[in-house]
Scaffold this motif. Structure first.
Motif, PDB file in Angstrom:
ATOM      1  N   LEU A 109      22.500 -11.345 -14.894  1.00  0.00           N
ATOM      2  CA  LEU A 109      20.955 -10.242 -14.165  1.00  0.00           C
ATOM      3  C   LEU A 109      20.828  -9.404 -14.915  1.00  0.00           C
ATOM      4  O   LEU A 109      21.380  -9.335 -16.186  1.00  0.00           O
ATOM      5  N   MET A 110      19.938  -9.236 -14.960  1.00  0.00           N
ATOM      6  CA  MET A 110      18.561  -8.240 -15.631  1.00  0.00           C
ATOM      7  C   MET A 110      18.773  -6.600 -15.029  1.00  0.00           C
ATOM      8  O   MET A 110      18.207  -6.360 -14.185  1.00  0.00           O
ATOM      9  N   ASP A 111      19.727  -5.941 -16.341  1.00  0.00           N
ATOM     10  CA  ASP A 111      19.527  -4.376 -15.623  1.00  0.00           C
ATOM     11  C   ASP A 111      19.384  -3.851 -16.078  1.00  0.00           C
ATOM     12  O   ASP A 111      20.368  -3.516 -17.407  1.00  0.00           O
ATOM     13  N   CYS A 112      18.345  -3.553 -15.966  1.00  0.00           N
ATOM     14  CA  CYS A 112      17.175  -2.756 -16.711  1.00  0.00           C
ATOM     15  C   CYS A 112      18.203  -1.099 -16.897  1.00  0.00           C
ATOM     16  O   CYS A 112      18.009  -0.801 -18.511  1.00  0.00           O
ATOM     17  N   SER A 113      18.812  -1.015 -17.030  1.00  0.00           N
ATOM     18  CA  SER A 113      19.339   0.644 -17.298  1.00  0.00           C
ATOM     19  C   SER A 113      20.283  -0.272 -18.480  1.00  0.00           C
ATOM     20  O   SER A 113      20.763   0.967 -18.736  1.00  0.00           O
ATOM     21  N   LYS A 114      20.013  -0.991 -19.026  1.00  0.00           N
ATOM     22  CA  LYS A 114      21.348  -1.057 -20.080  1.00  0.00           C
ATOM     23  C   LYS A 114      21.076  -1.697 -20.880  1.00  0.00           C
ATOM     24  O   LYS A 114      20.709  -2.031 -21.588  1.00  0.00           O
ATOM     25  N   ILE A 115      19.685  -2.377 -21.194  1.00  0.00           N
ATOM     26  CA  ILE A 115      18.947  -2.885 -21.872  1.00  0.00           C
ATOM     27  C   ILE A 115      18.507  -2.384 -22.522  1.00  0.00           C
ATOM     28  O   ILE A 115      17.424  -1.579 -22.129  1.00  0.00           O
ATOM     29  N   GLY A 116      19.184  -2.711 -23.672  1.00  0.00           N
ATOM     30  CA  GLY A 116      17.913  -1.672 -24.855  1.00  0.00           C
ATOM     31  C   GLY A 116      18.281  -0.572 -25.133  1.00  0.00           C
ATOM     32  O   GLY A 116      17.803  -0.138 -26.321  1.00  0.00           O
ATOM     33  N   LEU A 117      18.507  -0.178 -24.377  1.00  0.00           N
ATOM     34  CA  LEU A 117      19.406   1.541 -24.774  1.00  0.00           C
ATOM     35  C   LEU A 117      20.787   1.444 -25.287  1.00  0.00           C
ATOM     36  O   LEU A 117      21.558   0.499 -25.434  1.00  0.00           O
ATOM     37  N   ASP A 118      20.890   2.339 -26.399  1.00  0.00           N
ATOM     38  CA  ASP A 118      22.229   2.855 -26.903  1.00  0.00           C
ATOM     39  C   ASP A 118      22.286   3.984 -27.376  1.00  0.00           C
ATOM     40  O   ASP A 118      21.313   5.093 -26.803  1.00  0.00           O
ATOM     41  N   TRP A 119      23.696   4.555 -28.303  1.00  0.00           N
ATOM     42  CA  TRP A 119      23.678   5.649 -28.650  1.00  0.00           C
ATOM     43  C   TRP A 119      23.429   6.435 -30.131  1.00  0.00           C
ATOM     44  O   TRP A 119      23.740   7.565 -29.849  1.00  0.00           O
ATOM     45  N   GLU A 120      22.893   5.522 -30.260  1.00  0.00           N
ATOM     46  CA  GLU A 120      22.858   5.514 -32.101  1.00  0.00           C
ATOM     47  C   GLU A 120      21.579   6.179 -32.189  1.00  0.00           C
ATOM     48  O   GLU A 120      20.781   5.320 -32.113  1.00  0.00           O
TER      49      GLU A 120
END
Length: 919
Positions: free
Chosen positions: A151-162
């Motif tokens: 699935l394509m969950d945009c709330s997780k795609i490409g995001l990071d903590w660093e």
């Protein structure tokens, strides 16, 4: 790439059965490059796709599938669930056996689901995200395993903590981490140029980093699909530009999963799903590529299309050679690929249409007319100039002429005369034979013009203007009524007229503004009138510009055109429309012609509230007007007069007059006050906020709460019931302003708010008590001679237009059984009026994909195109040398189809059978 021979294609029991039930073969080579299976209607399309999917699932219980979102799979989803739920029943078992399925129920729990596309950025929690759609209707609805889903969950795609490290090796601790989409894209707008250019700000630096991580995610998504062996079953629709998934026109046929942007046509088509085109423009899309779909050479790829609006893109995809201009042609290389289409969507497939002509018991004149008109337009020749060479170049025309049994010149002349008759008859308004005391020069004087064809129109216009010149302007009318209302609190229209003047009926009163908007040649007509005197007599009807078209389409052909005003004068008209601008955009010229006759009575009714087409941005603008108005002395004065009392109808007319006065005077503040007055009234009725004592505190609190509400709502989010009513009421006021332009007002305008119209993805069907009874009640009250129905002839499923047609025809059938039948016909179906009155549509948040602009521009384009078609057939000389100045001045045509009630009921039943699979 060359196609495999047909013998190499794997067999499908479902497709074999569908072909056996269809009037067509699966493929007509060499014209067609891919198998195409034609079914009768939209539900049958869903049923066919459902059986093909279940056949594949039974054969591939651990396969990989990709299924579509939106309206296309509505009946596919319903049929899959229905078949699985009733699998053990004898009826379903018999049907499964016919389609070649085994007796055991298909197991879907081990399938791997691949999401096709998604807007970016968008929260998966939004009900209009594709993630939410597939989770609701496929993962839950079909019982698929969410652990097996890509699935394509945009709330997780490409995001990071660093935040990463800078060029000196130091941590970029000055940059905030990308924890949410809002951190990265605060406005929702994605700038893809950051892929190539240097960022100018720290925010752009963050966005660039996330963009590259999204691109990496897409590459990994593609790799996961290929590691599974590719997609085994793909089902999709086809967009207005021919797009498959979100692979738009011009896309590489070997493209993979990627972040991309849509072209205008695809943006416009998606505007309804995402809450407006501005929201779509800001966002981009993640989509699997055409190369993703075709990676597995054994992929069963179905493209489903319903309705005539898809006919051209279906024709291009099926008959054109593989080319980037036609994305679906990438599927030609898949031996198991096929198009599943309805009869309407297949209407431009040449060999199939030729086969239908050959099978006709006899060649009807209407068919010959349609074919020769199309040939004339294609060859850019007048009908009478068509040659045998032109005929030989068109198999359809050759077949029609051959089967008609008469020479081409004879048939061409017959079609020419038929078009002329329809134009002249369709543009004629018959004269009222009864004389009245309202005639301009008494009974001894009649108006005559140099051209007899002008006589009637001159007389009618001059009588109307003479009457209007003796009545009050809108402002004077308003002032006098305000004085009366302050005394007795009631809206009265009684007034004394000088000797020789008649008291106007409420339905005959018109604004001076509306009259001048209609009559641009007033001075010329008055000059003609002043010169012409004679004995008492009647003037002839005159030809006029042909009027009316199906909104936004060119479905109506000259073979079916006829002006509703060809029926006798002194009529009662009931104009129905699904949305508040359908009449105006569809056949306003016909309405205008008939409203010029004072004796005609018109009633306008909108079946739905159309709240889905009102954006939150527009509501914020309207609330700003109210906020300003509530602080004025005018508001307090009106409260003292009981202006916002719902029991006084005339106050609601004054809202419209004030609005139109502002437009006439080019006074935006006056216009805004008229709109604010109505919105204050609506707020007090819907939310029960007090608007009587002049204290605006409660209303101001409501305005503040609503402004907060609209600011927090995401575009396209489903509104609470009260807000839906409020948005719909804004559209209703706009419609009243439109008809106020031409002098019609409450109570000759009705708003039914039929209950089938909802904000749900799959709306309910009309019911007798909820949707038919209100229409029947209105028919009994109005007792019309003519009823008009505006609809898009999509016939692609139970949309709003189709459902209104069914509600109206059901009511008409009951009405005709209890009273005298409607004697006239049912008619199927400017810029200044549209842009000023329909403020919520001015910015074209929900536009037509064919044109970048408001619907009035689309309507104008259609009318000009239809004029061009008929002008080609008859020659420009016929128009320019016609004795009627109105026909000489024509630069656009609109088409009407006139039917009796029984003809309408028969056609409605046929359409219902096509769309609902009824017997």
């Amino acid at each position: 790439m060359a196609k495999r021979p047909r013998a190499e294609r794997p067999e499908s029991g479902v497709e074999a059965q569908l072909i056996a039930r269809s009037p067509f073969a699966a493929l007509y080579e060499p014209e067609e490059k891919i198998r195409t299976i034609v079914v009768e209607n939209f539900p049958a399309l869903g049923q066919a796709a459902a059986w093909r999917f279940l056949e594949w699932a039974q054969q591939n219980p651990e396969g990989v599938c990709s299924l579509p979102t939106g309206k296309t799979p509505e009946y596919f989803i319903k049929w899959v669930q229905r078949i699985l739920q009733s699998w053990a029943s004898p009826e379903t078992q018999r049907e499964a056996s016919k389609f070649g399925l085994r007796p055991e129920i298909p197991e879907l729990g081990k399938l791997t689901f691949v999401q096709i596309d998604e807007f970016y950025p968008i929260s998966p929690a939004q009900h209009n995200s594709f993630y939410h759609y597939v989770s609701e209707y496929y993962i839950k609805g079909f019982g698929l395993d969410p652990k097996r889903a890509l699935l394509m969950d945009c709330s997780k795609i490409g995001l990071d903590w660093e935040p990463g490290y800078g060029p000196t090796g130091e941590p970029r601790d000055y940059m905030k981490p990308a924890l949410t989409m809002e951190d990265v894209w605060p406005t929702g707008e994605v700038d893809l140029s950051l892929r190539m250019r240097e960022p100018n700000t720290r925010q752009e630096l963050l966005q660039q980093r996330v963009l590259r991580q999204v691109d990496q995610w897409c590459a990994e998504y593609e790799a996961k699909i290929r590691a599974l062996g590719g997609i085994g079953f793909f089902m999709g629709g086809i967009g207005p530009d021919g797009h498959v998934a979100f692979n738009c026109q011009g896309c590489d046929h070997f493209a993979t999963t990627r972040l991309d942007q849509l072209n205008y046509a695809s943006q416009a088509a998606a505007a309804g799903d995402l809450g407006g085109i501005e929201t779509v423009r800001r966002r981009k899309v993640i989509t699997i590529g055409l190369g993703t779909i075709t990676y597995n050479p054994n992929c069963v790829a179905l493209i489903c299309a319903a309705g005539e609006a898809k006919a051209q893109v279906v024709r291009n995809a099926v008959q054109e050679a593989a080319h980037v201009n036609f994305p679906a042609t990438a599927l030609h290389r898949l031996p198991s690929a096929a198009f599943f289409v309805t009869t309407g969507a297949a209407k431009l497939l040449d060999r199939r249409q030729l086969e239908l002509l050959e099978r006709m018991p006899e060649m009807a004149p209407s068919v010959v007319e349609r074919v020769l008109v199309a040939l004339s337009g294609r060859r850019r020749k007048k009908l009478v100039d068509l040659s045998e060479d032109d005929l030989a170049a068109c198999p359809l025309a050759s077949c029609a002429v051959r089967r008609a049994g008469r020479p081409l010149p004879v048939l061409a002349e017959e079609v020419r005369q038929s078009l002329i008759r329809k134009i002249e008859q369709g543009s004629r308004v018959r004269e009222k034979t009864k004389t009245t005391s309202d005639q301009v020069l008494n009974n001894e004087i009649a108006v005559q013009a140099n051209d007899p064809a002008e006589s009637y129109d001159v007389e009618t216009r001059v009588q109307t203007l003479n009457f209007l010149s003796r009545t009050r302007s809108p402002s004077a009318q308003k002032d006098q009524q305000e004085k009366q209302e302050s005394k007795n609190g009631k809206a009265k229209k009684e007034k004394s007229e000088a000797k020789g003047k008649v008291e106007p009926k409420p339905e005959e009163e018109a604004h001076v503004l509306g009259a001048w908007l209609q009559d641009e040649k007033v001075l010329e007509l008055l000059k003609i009138h002043s010169k012409k005197k004679g004995s008492t007599g009647t003037s002839k009807s005159q030809p006029d510009v042909p009027k009316a078209t199906d909104k936004g389409t060119t479905k109506a052909t000259p073979g079916g055109t006829q002006e509703m005003s060809s029926s006798a004068r002194t009529r009662k008209f009931l104009h129905t429309e699904p949305h508040h601008d359908d009449i105006m955009l569809g056949y306003l010229p016909a309405v205008m012609r008939n409203t010029r006759v004072a004796s005609n009575q018109h009633h306008f009714v909108c079946a739905t509230s159309s709240f889905n087409s009102v954006s939150n941005v527009h509501m914020l603008k309207m609330l700003g007007r109210v906020e300003k108005f509530l602080g004025t002395p005018t508001y307090k004065r009106l409260c003292q007069e009981g202006y916002f009392d719902p029991s006084t109808l005339d106050f609601r007319r004054r809202d419209v007059w004030k609005f139109l006065d502002g437009i006439a005077a080019a006074d935006d503040e006056l216009r805004d006050e008229g709109a604010a007055r109505r919105l204050v009234y609506n707020l007090s009725v819907i939310f029960e906020d007090s608007a009587r004592d002049g204290n605006a505190t409660q209303l101001l609190e409501r305005v503040s709460a609503l402004k907060t509400y609209f600011s927090k709502q995401y575009a396209g989010q489903k509104d609470m019931k009260e807000v839906q009513i409020l948005k719909g009421a804004c559209r209703e006021f706009e419609a009243e302003c439109v008809w106020g332009y031409i002098g019609w007002q409450l109570p000759n305008i009705s708003h039914l708010r039929l209950g089938f119209y909802t904000a749900d993805i799959f709306a309910p069907e009309p019911t007798q008590q909820r949707d038919v009874v209100p229409v029947l009640k209105l028919l009994r009250e109005v007792q019309p001679d003519v009823v008009s129905v505006a609809l898009d002839p999509e016939a692609s499923g139970p949309d709003t237009h189709y459902k209104v047609l069914q509600a109206v025809t059901a009511a008409l059938q009951q009405y005709s059984e209890e009273s005298d039948p409607v004697s006239s016909g049912i008619s199927f179906v400017e810029n200044h009026m549209f842009l000023n009155s329909f403020e919520s549509q001015r910015d074209a948040e929900f536009p037509a994909y064919e044109i970048q602009g408001p619907f009035c521009a689309m309507s104008q384009r259609v009318q000009v195109q239809q004029y061009d078609m008929i002008e080609t057939c008859l020659g420009y000389e016929w128009f320019h040398n016609h004795p009627s100045p109105l026909i000489r001045a024509a630069r656009g045509l609109v088409f009407l189809r006139e039917m009796t009630v029984q003809e309408l009921l028969a056609e409605s039943r046929a359409l219902r059978q096509q769309t609902e699979n009824l017997s």
